[in-house]
Write an enzyme that holds these catalytic residues in place. Structure first.
Site, PDB file in Angstrom:
ATOM      1  N   ASP A  84     -32.736 -26.581  28.790  1.00  0.00           N
ATOM      2  CA  ASP A  84     -32.880 -28.036  28.681  1.00  0.00           C
ATOM      3  C   ASP A  84     -34.266 -28.489  29.103  1.00  0.00           C
ATOM      4  O   ASP A  84     -34.793 -28.042  30.136  1.00  0.00           O
ATOM      5  CB  ASP A  84     -31.872 -28.729  29.612  1.00  0.00           C
ATOM      6  CG  ASP A  84     -30.675 -29.300  28.863  1.00  0.00           C
ATOM      7  OD1 ASP A  84     -30.784 -29.540  27.645  1.00  0.00           O
ATOM      8  OD2 ASP A  84     -29.632 -29.487  29.507  1.00  0.00           O
ATOM      9  N   GLU A  90     -32.708 -34.392  24.566  1.00  0.00           N
ATOM     10  CA  GLU A  90     -31.764 -35.467  24.274  1.00  0.00           C
ATOM     11  C   GLU A  90     -32.420 -36.545  23.428  1.00  0.00           C
ATOM     12  O   GLU A  90     -33.615 -36.822  23.576  1.00  0.00           O
ATOM     13  CB  GLU A  90     -31.235 -36.074  25.589  1.00  0.00           C
ATOM     14  CG  GLU A  90     -30.443 -35.074  26.415  1.00  0.00           C
ATOM     15  CD  GLU A  90     -29.830 -35.690  27.670  1.00  0.00           C
ATOM     16  OE1 GLU A  90     -29.872 -36.921  27.848  1.00  0.00           O
ATOM     17  OE2 GLU A  90     -29.290 -34.902  28.480  1.00  0.00           O
ATOM     18  N   LYS A 127     -33.638 -27.478  24.482  1.00  0.00           N
ATOM     19  CA  LYS A 127     -32.768 -28.577  24.047  1.00  0.00           C
ATOM     20  C   LYS A 127     -33.350 -29.870  24.605  1.00  0.00           C
ATOM     21  O   LYS A 127     -33.834 -29.876  25.742  1.00  0.00           O
ATOM     22  CB  LYS A 127     -31.334 -28.381  24.559  1.00  0.00           C
ATOM     23  CG  LYS A 127     -30.406 -29.570  24.231  1.00  0.00           C
ATOM     24  CD  LYS A 127     -28.947 -29.250  24.409  1.00  0.00           C
ATOM     25  CE  LYS A 127     -28.411 -29.372  25.808  1.00  0.00           C
ATOM     26  NZ  LYS A 127     -28.592 -30.708  26.431  1.00  0.00           N
ATOM     27  N   GLU A 149     -22.077 -34.898  22.374  1.00  0.00           N
ATOM     28  CA  GLU A 149     -21.363 -35.020  23.660  1.00  0.00           C
ATOM     29  C   GLU A 149     -20.659 -36.373  23.778  1.00  0.00           C
ATOM     30  O   GLU A 149     -21.241 -37.424  23.473  1.00  0.00           O
ATOM     31  CB  GLU A 149     -22.339 -34.866  24.841  1.00  0.00           C
ATOM     32  CG  GLU A 149     -21.631 -35.060  26.185  1.00  0.00           C
ATOM     33  CD  GLU A 149     -22.444 -34.653  27.408  1.00  0.00           C
ATOM     34  OE1 GLU A 149     -23.595 -34.192  27.243  1.00  0.00           O
ATOM     35  OE2 GLU A 149     -21.909 -34.793  28.523  1.00  0.00           O
ATOM     36  N   ASP A 174     -29.485 -29.025  32.206  1.00  0.00           N
ATOM     37  CA  ASP A 174     -29.981 -29.782  33.367  1.00  0.00           C
ATOM     38  C   ASP A 174     -28.805 -30.336  34.184  1.00  0.00           C
ATOM     39  O   ASP A 174     -29.011 -30.960  35.229  1.00  0.00           O
ATOM     40  CB  ASP A 174     -30.979 -30.868  32.966  1.00  0.00           C
ATOM     41  CG  ASP A 174     -30.391 -31.908  32.029  1.00  0.00           C
ATOM     42  OD1 ASP A 174     -29.238 -31.749  31.593  1.00  0.00           O
ATOM     43  OD2 ASP A 174     -31.107 -32.886  31.718  1.00  0.00           O
ATOM     44  N   SER A 175     -27.581 -30.047  33.739  1.00  0.00           N
ATOM     45  CA  SER A 175     -26.398 -30.326  34.570  1.00  0.00           C
ATOM     46  C   SER A 175     -26.467 -29.531  35.873  1.00  0.00           C
ATOM     47  O   SER A 175     -25.682 -29.787  36.791  1.00  0.00           O
ATOM     48  CB  SER A 175     -25.116 -29.977  33.810  1.00  0.00           C
ATOM     49  OG  SER A 175     -25.182 -28.662  33.294  1.00  0.00           O
TER      50      SER A 175
HETATM   51  O1  KIV Z   1     -26.859 -30.025  30.833  1.00  0.00           O
HETATM   52  C1  KIV Z   1     -25.858 -29.574  30.266  1.00  0.00           C
HETATM   53  O2  KIV Z   1     -25.073 -28.796  30.818  1.00  0.00           O
HETATM   54  C2  KIV Z   1     -25.609 -30.023  28.889  1.00  0.00           C
HETATM   55  C3  KIV Z   1     -24.300 -29.685  28.298  1.00  0.00           C
HETATM   56  C4  KIV Z   1     -23.219 -30.433  28.963  1.00  0.00           C
HETATM   57  C5  KIV Z   1     -24.290 -29.852  26.827  1.00  0.00           C
HETATM   58  O3  KIV Z   1     -26.439 -30.637  28.311  1.00  0.00           O
END
Ligand code: KIV
Length: 290
Positions: free
Chosen positions: A106, A138, A136, A205, A67-68
């Site tokens: 994510d 959090e 994924k 992280e 989600d970056s």
């Molecule tokens: O969103 C993302 O890119 C991430 C990584 C930095 C682990 O969660």
């Protein structure tokens, strides 16, 4: 969005010479760590587009549709505004552009925290819409029940502890975690809880190194570090960060290239050639058949 749809015309750039190679599986990634040892570290990079996936795929074990993409693709300030559809569309593109890596997507903020049922609804939508193999999410102990619920219902989950960017409004920033005894203990307990709940891997992280090492030693599944430790069982970076797309990056990023400089120089040359009419040349121009 269907991932089985394939353009197949002579002008399509969609599928340039896919190589015959079996896609890695989630259990194969999980098995990389055995008896606390990972002989071959796990290579993970973020990917958001089909072409990027094509370029990274053969060299990675996992492509993370992170989600970056909020900051990297959409110019947003944080990952908080990201939606399920944004993640589903980018994940589908990455699946179409890859044939080897496990694609993990994510779960965006607000799509899984309120209940395990809501998490299942969101995660199953992401996997159906994209063809990705896993999600994924959090959070640690607070998410353990949800991780077990998804896993028992066919959705493999990668955990994410330490600096959890979706919680930026609670954390107050993106600084390293685990500096106080209480924070350090929480990170290790979070990792343990996710491991026991069946997470197949855990991203650690922005965590001070001794705590990243302790968390790695405390869990049976592989840990994947980002700003954590070389002793994690694998590493991940945001691809655009390591390629040098941005001037400002976190200190844990190693810039392997200066792609922004290459792009800028290339565009300067293009603009010059357009303005002085030296582009296009005959090579790039159609003429009537003689
Ligand atoms: O969103 C993302 O890119 C991430 C990584 C930095 C682990 O969660």
């Amino acid at each position: 969005m269907s991932t089985t749809f394939q353009l197949d015309t002579s002008t399509s750039r969609a599928h340039p010479t896919p190589q015959p190679m079996r896609r890695l599986t989630v259990p194969a990634i999980r098995r990389r760590k055995s008896g606390g040892v990972t002989a071959e570290p796990i290579v993970m990079l973020t990917a958001y587009t089909a072409r990027q996936a094509q370029l990274l795929d053969a060299h990675c074990d996992i492509l993370l549709v992170g989600d970056s993409l909020a900051q990297v693709i959409y110019g947003l300030d944080s990952t908080v505004p990201v939606t399920l559809d944004m993640m589903a569309n980018h994940a589908a593109a990455v699946v179409r552009g890859s044939y080897h890596s496990v694609v993990v997507v994510d779960m965006p903020f607000g799509s899984y925290e309120s209940s395990k049922e809501k998490a299942f609804e969101s995660a199953s939508y992401l996997l159906k819409a994209s063809g990705a193999a896993a999600v994924k999410l959090e959070g640690g102990e607070a998410m353990a029940e949800t991780v077990a619920f998804l896993n028992q219902r066919g959705i493999p989950v990668m955990g994410h502890v330490g600096l959890t960017p979706q919680a930026v409004n609670v954390l107050g920033g993106y600084g390293a975690r685990g500096r106080s005894d209480a924070e350090a203990e929480k990170i290790v307990n979070d990792a343990r809880a996710l491991d026991e709940a069946g997470a197949f891997a855990i991203v650690i992280e922005g965590v001070v190194e001794p705590i990243a090492i302790e968390a790695t030693k405390s869990v049976s599944c592989p840990t994947i570090g980002i700003g954590a430790s070389a002793q994690c069982d694998g590493q991940v970076l945001v691809t655009e960060d390591m390629l040098g797309m941005f001037d400002r990056v976190p200190r844990f990023v190693k810039k392997y290239a200066d792609i922004a400089d290459i792009i800028e120089k290339t565009v300067v040359q293009y603009a010059e050639e357009v303005r002085n009419r030296s582009f296009p040349t005959e090579d790039q121009t159609y003429q009537p058949k003689a």
